[in-house]
Scaffold this motif. Structure first.
Motif, PDB file in Angstrom:
ATOM      1  N   SER A 167       0.895  -1.214  -0.066  1.00  0.00           N
ATOM      2  CA  SER A 167       0.086   0.074  -0.027  1.00  0.00           C
ATOM      3  C   SER A 167       0.899   1.305  -0.053  1.00  0.00           C
ATOM      4  CB  SER A 167      -0.891  -0.198   1.277  1.00  0.00           C
ATOM      5  OG  SER A 167      -0.247   0.276   2.396  1.00  0.00           O
ATOM      6  N   VAL A 168       2.227   0.962   0.321  1.00  0.00           N
ATOM      7  CA  VAL A 168       3.060   2.143   0.228  1.00  0.00           C
ATOM      8  C   VAL A 168       3.714   2.499  -0.893  1.00  0.00           C
ATOM      9  CG1 VAL A 168       5.286   3.120   1.337  1.00  0.00           C
ATOM     10  CG2 VAL A 168       3.518   2.270   2.819  1.00  0.00           C
ATOM     11  N   GLU A 169       4.190   1.096  -1.526  1.00  0.00           N
ATOM     12  CA  GLU A 169       4.649   1.114  -2.978  1.00  0.00           C
ATOM     13  C   GLU A 169       3.797   1.652  -4.032  1.00  0.00           C
ATOM     14  OE1 GLU A 169       8.177  -1.252  -1.336  1.00  0.00           O
ATOM     15  OE2 GLU A 169       6.736  -2.319  -2.514  1.00  0.00           O
ATOM     16  N   PHE A 170       2.649   1.239  -3.829  1.00  0.00           N
ATOM     17  CA  PHE A 170       1.621   1.666  -4.920  1.00  0.00           C
ATOM     18  C   PHE A 170       0.744   2.954  -4.606  1.00  0.00           C
ATOM     19  CE2 PHE A 170       2.546  -1.690  -7.734  1.00  0.00           C
ATOM     20  CZ  PHE A 170       3.134  -2.664  -6.925  1.00  0.00           C
ATOM     21  N   ASP A 171       1.571   3.841  -3.925  1.00  0.00           N
ATOM     22  CA  ASP A 171       0.892   5.204  -3.500  1.00  0.00           C
ATOM     23  C   ASP A 171       0.531   5.702  -4.743  1.00  0.00           C
ATOM     24  OD1 ASP A 171       2.721   6.430  -0.686  1.00  0.00           O
ATOM     25  OD2 ASP A 171       0.807   5.190  -0.735  1.00  0.00           O
ATOM     26  N   SER A 172      -0.616   6.451  -4.654  1.00  0.00           N
ATOM     27  CA  SER A 172      -1.285   6.969  -5.814  1.00  0.00           C
ATOM     28  C   SER A 172      -0.470   7.713  -6.642  1.00  0.00           C
ATOM     29  CB  SER A 172      -2.461   7.926  -5.616  1.00  0.00           C
ATOM     30  OG  SER A 172      -1.887   9.032  -4.604  1.00  0.00           O
ATOM     31  N   HIS A 173       0.551   8.850  -6.031  1.00  0.00           N
ATOM     32  CA  HIS A 173       1.328   9.646  -6.705  1.00  0.00           C
ATOM     33  C   HIS A 173       2.640   9.022  -6.913  1.00  0.00           C
ATOM     34  CE1 HIS A 173      -0.422  13.683  -5.469  1.00  0.00           C
ATOM     35  NE2 HIS A 173      -1.313  12.633  -5.180  1.00  0.00           N
ATOM     36  N   ALA A 174       2.723   7.514  -6.605  1.00  0.00           N
ATOM     37  CA  ALA A 174       4.028   6.649  -7.173  1.00  0.00           C
ATOM     38  C   ALA A 174       4.031   6.643  -8.601  1.00  0.00           C
ATOM     39  CB  ALA A 174       3.836   5.339  -6.355  1.00  0.00           C
ATOM     40  N   ASP A 175       3.020   6.479  -9.464  1.00  0.00           N
ATOM     41  CA  ASP A 175       3.179   6.525 -10.949  1.00  0.00           C
ATOM     42  C   ASP A 175       2.699   7.760 -11.470  1.00  0.00           C
ATOM     43  OD1 ASP A 175      -0.206   5.015 -11.770  1.00  0.00           O
ATOM     44  OD2 ASP A 175       0.239   6.586 -10.915  1.00  0.00           O
ATOM     45  N   GLY A 176       2.352   8.896 -10.527  1.00  0.00           N
ATOM     46  CA  GLY A 176       2.172  10.273 -11.149  1.00  0.00           C
ATOM     47  C   GLY A 176       0.837  10.164 -11.454  1.00  0.00           C
ATOM     48  N   LEU A 177      -0.109   9.410 -11.204  1.00  0.00           N
ATOM     49  CA  LEU A 177      -1.423   9.594 -11.437  1.00  0.00           C
ATOM     50  C   LEU A 177      -2.171   9.473 -10.156  1.00  0.00           C
ATOM     51  CD1 LEU A 177      -2.032   7.438 -14.659  1.00  0.00           C
ATOM     52  CD2 LEU A 177      -1.753  10.110 -14.552  1.00  0.00           C
ATOM     53  N   LEU A 178      -3.481  10.265  -9.959  1.00  0.00           N
ATOM     54  CA  LEU A 178      -4.234  10.107  -8.939  1.00  0.00           C
ATOM     55  C   LEU A 178      -4.682   8.662  -8.772  1.00  0.00           C
ATOM     56  CD1 LEU A 178      -6.452  13.307  -9.144  1.00  0.00           C
ATOM     57  CD2 LEU A 178      -4.371  12.912  -7.658  1.00  0.00           C
ATOM     58  N   GLU A 179      -4.759   8.060  -7.805  1.00  0.00           N
ATOM     59  CA  GLU A 179      -5.827   6.849  -7.476  1.00  0.00           C
ATOM     60  C   GLU A 179      -7.141   6.873  -7.943  1.00  0.00           C
ATOM     61  OE1 GLU A 179      -3.536   4.863  -4.423  1.00  0.00           O
ATOM     62  OE2 GLU A 179      -5.379   4.948  -3.445  1.00  0.00           O
ATOM     63  N   GLY A 180      -7.594   5.660  -8.674  1.00  0.00           N
ATOM     64  CA  GLY A 180      -9.112   5.526  -8.998  1.00  0.00           C
ATOM     65  C   GLY A 180     -10.015   5.291  -7.787  1.00  0.00           C
ATOM     66  N   PRO A 181     -11.183   5.000  -7.877  1.00  0.00           N
ATOM     67  CA  PRO A 181     -12.202   4.660  -7.190  1.00  0.00           C
ATOM     68  C   PRO A 181     -12.026   3.177  -6.349  1.00  0.00           C
ATOM     69  CG  PRO A 181     -13.418   4.592  -9.125  1.00  0.00           C
ATOM     70  CD  PRO A 181     -11.880   5.139  -9.348  1.00  0.00           C
ATOM     71  N   SER A 182     -12.304   3.080  -5.265  1.00  0.00           N
ATOM     72  CA  SER A 182     -12.103   1.988  -4.578  1.00  0.00           C
ATOM     73  C   SER A 182     -13.511   1.429  -3.970  1.00  0.00           C
ATOM     74  CB  SER A 182     -11.237   1.917  -3.167  1.00  0.00           C
ATOM     75  OG  SER A 182      -9.998   2.143  -3.662  1.00  0.00           O
ATOM     76  N   TYR A 183     -13.771   0.074  -3.997  1.00  0.00           N
ATOM     77  CA  TYR A 183     -15.255  -0.577  -3.546  1.00  0.00           C
ATOM     78  C   TYR A 183     -14.787  -1.594  -2.319  1.00  0.00           C
ATOM     79  CZ  TYR A 183     -16.486   2.061  -7.780  1.00  0.00           C
ATOM     80  OH  TYR A 183     -16.595   3.195  -8.535  1.00  0.00           O
ATOM     81  N   THR A 184     -15.879  -2.185  -1.768  1.00  0.00           N
ATOM     82  CA  THR A 184     -15.773  -3.206  -1.018  1.00  0.00           C
ATOM     83  C   THR A 184     -17.262  -3.641  -0.718  1.00  0.00           C
ATOM     84  OG1 THR A 184     -14.984  -4.340   1.022  1.00  0.00           O
ATOM     85  CG2 THR A 184     -15.866  -2.187   1.372  1.00  0.00           C
ATOM     86  N   ARG A 185     -17.376  -4.639  -0.044  1.00  0.00           N
ATOM     87  CA  ARG A 185     -19.081  -5.087  -0.100  1.00  0.00           C
ATOM     88  C   ARG A 185     -20.003  -4.351   0.802  1.00  0.00           C
ATOM     89  NH1 ARG A 185     -17.682 -10.843   2.839  1.00  0.00           N
ATOM     90  NH2 ARG A 185     -16.369  -9.660   4.244  1.00  0.00           N
ATOM     91  N   PRO A 186     -21.063  -4.035   0.085  1.00  0.00           N
ATOM     92  CA  PRO A 186     -21.733  -5.145  -0.417  1.00  0.00           C
ATOM     93  C   PRO A 186     -21.613  -4.915  -2.122  1.00  0.00           C
ATOM     94  CG  PRO A 186     -23.374  -3.557   0.514  1.00  0.00           C
ATOM     95  CD  PRO A 186     -22.074  -3.192   1.211  1.00  0.00           C
ATOM     96  N   ALA A 187     -21.995  -5.625  -2.877  1.00  0.00           N
ATOM     97  CA  ALA A 187     -21.774  -5.340  -4.417  1.00  0.00           C
ATOM     98  C   ALA A 187     -22.873  -4.483  -4.832  1.00  0.00           C
ATOM     99  CB  ALA A 187     -21.875  -6.625  -5.318  1.00  0.00           C
TER     100      ALA A 187
END
Ligand SMILES: Nc1cc(-c2ccc3ccn(Cc4ccccc4)c3c2)n[nH]1
Length: 241
Positions: A167-187
Motif C-alpha cells: 500500500s506504500v509502494e503503490f501510493d497514488s502519486h507513485a506513478d504520477g497519477l491519482l488513485e481511482g475509485p475503491s469499493y468493498t462489500r456489498p456489491a
C-alpha cells in the motif's frame, strides 16, 4: 536504528496526536523517536518573550531569532535537516517525504504569528540542510498542523511502520497519477452497484479499467499532473482519453 523526529513549538500540546495510533505503535516498536520541545524554554526574560514587532512595519509580530538559535543549537544533531513550514515555502511533495524518510531524522521549527525572523533559516543552513516548505495554497495560523501532516507522510514510508508494504509502494502519486475509485462489500448498496469488471475475476481487464479510471480522474481533477508525466508514461491511446 530509529528515526528521530524533533519538533520545536510554542504549543507543544498541539503535537500530542503524534503519540497516537500509527505513530504511537511505531514509537513503541522503536522505529521512531519523537521529542517535542517548548521554544519558551530557551527564552531568558521573565515574560518568556518569543515575538517582536516587524522591522519595516506591517501587521502582526515576528518570532525573535535568539530563542530559536538557542533551541536549535541544543536539539538539532549536526547535519540534520531542519524543516520550516511556511506559506512561502516550496510545495511539500511525496518525493520530499521519500527523500527525508531515508535520512536519520528531522527537526521541525513551528512558527506562529507572521513567521520566524528569516535569519534563523539562513543561520541554520550553516549547520545542515534547511527546507522551507508549504503543505498547500491556503494560510494556516502556524506551522503545527503542517508538521503533523509531514510527519505522517514521512513516517509511513519508514520500513516496518506500515504493515502492508504494497500500500506504500503503490501510493497514488507513485506513478504520477491519482488513485481511482475503491469499493468493498456489498456489491449492490443503496441503489449503487460496484462496477461489474471488478467482480469479473478478469485481472487483465481489471488492471486496464483501473488505469483508465486513474487517467480520467487525473485529467478531470489534476490536469497539472498529466503535464508533468515523463515521456512515454502514456500510450497514444491513453493520451486520447
Ligand atoms: N501551507 C501553509 C503553511 C502555513 C504556515 C506555516 C507556518 C506559519 C507560521 C505562522 N504562520 C501564519 C502566517 C500567516 C500569513 C503569513 C505568514 C504566516 C504560518 C503559516 N500556512 N499554510
Amino acid at each position: 536504528s530509529s528515526f528521530l523526529i524533533q519538533v520545536v513549538t510554542i504549543f507543544p500540546e498541539y503535537l500530542a496526536p503524534l503519540r497516537q495510533s500509527l505513530l504511537g505503535k511505531a514509537a513503541e516498536r522503536g522505529l521512531v523517536d519523537i521529542a517535542v520541545h517548548d521554544l519558551r524554554a530557551w527564552t531568558d526574560d521573565v515574560h518568556r518573550t518569543v515575538d517582536d514587532a516587524p522591522y519595516g512595519g506591517g501587521p502582526g509580530m515576528v518570532m525573535r531569532p535568539e530563542p530559536w538559535a538557542r533551541a536549535l543549537e541544543e536539539v538539532r544533531p549536526p547535519g540534520t535537516r531542519l524543516v520550516v513550514p511556511t506559506p512561502a515555502g516550496r510545495p511539500f511533495t511525496q518525493a520530499m517525504a521519500a527523500e527525508w524518510a531515508a535520512e536519520p531524522g528531522l527537526v521541525f521549527a513551528c512558527g506562529r504569528y507572521e513567521g520566524i525572523d528569516q535569519r534563523v533559516a539562513d543561520w541554520a543552513a550553516e549547520a545542515g540542510p534547511v527546507s522551507e516548505v508549504s503543505i498547500g495554497d491556503y494560510v494556516l495560523a502556524g506551522g503545527e498542523s503542517a508538521v503533523l501532516v509531514m510527519v505522517e507522510a514521512v513516517t509511513r514510508l519508514l520500513p516496518g511502520v506500515v504493515g502492508n508494504r504494497e500500500s506504500v509502494e503503490f501510493d497514488s502519486h507513485a506513478d504520477g497519477l491519482l488513485e481511482g475509485p475503491s469499493y468493498t462489500r456489498p456489491a449492490s448498496w443503496r441503489g449503487h452497484d460496484v462496477p461489474p469488471v471488478l467482480l469479473s475475476g478478469d485481472h487483465a481487464a481489471i488492471a486496464r479499467w483501473r488505469r483508465e479510471q486513474s487517467l480520467r480522474r487525473t485529467a478531470a481533477r489534476r490536469p497539472d499532473l498529466l503535464l508533468r508525466l515523463p515521456e512515454g508514461a502514456l500510450t497514444e491511446a491513453e493520451r486520447q482519453l
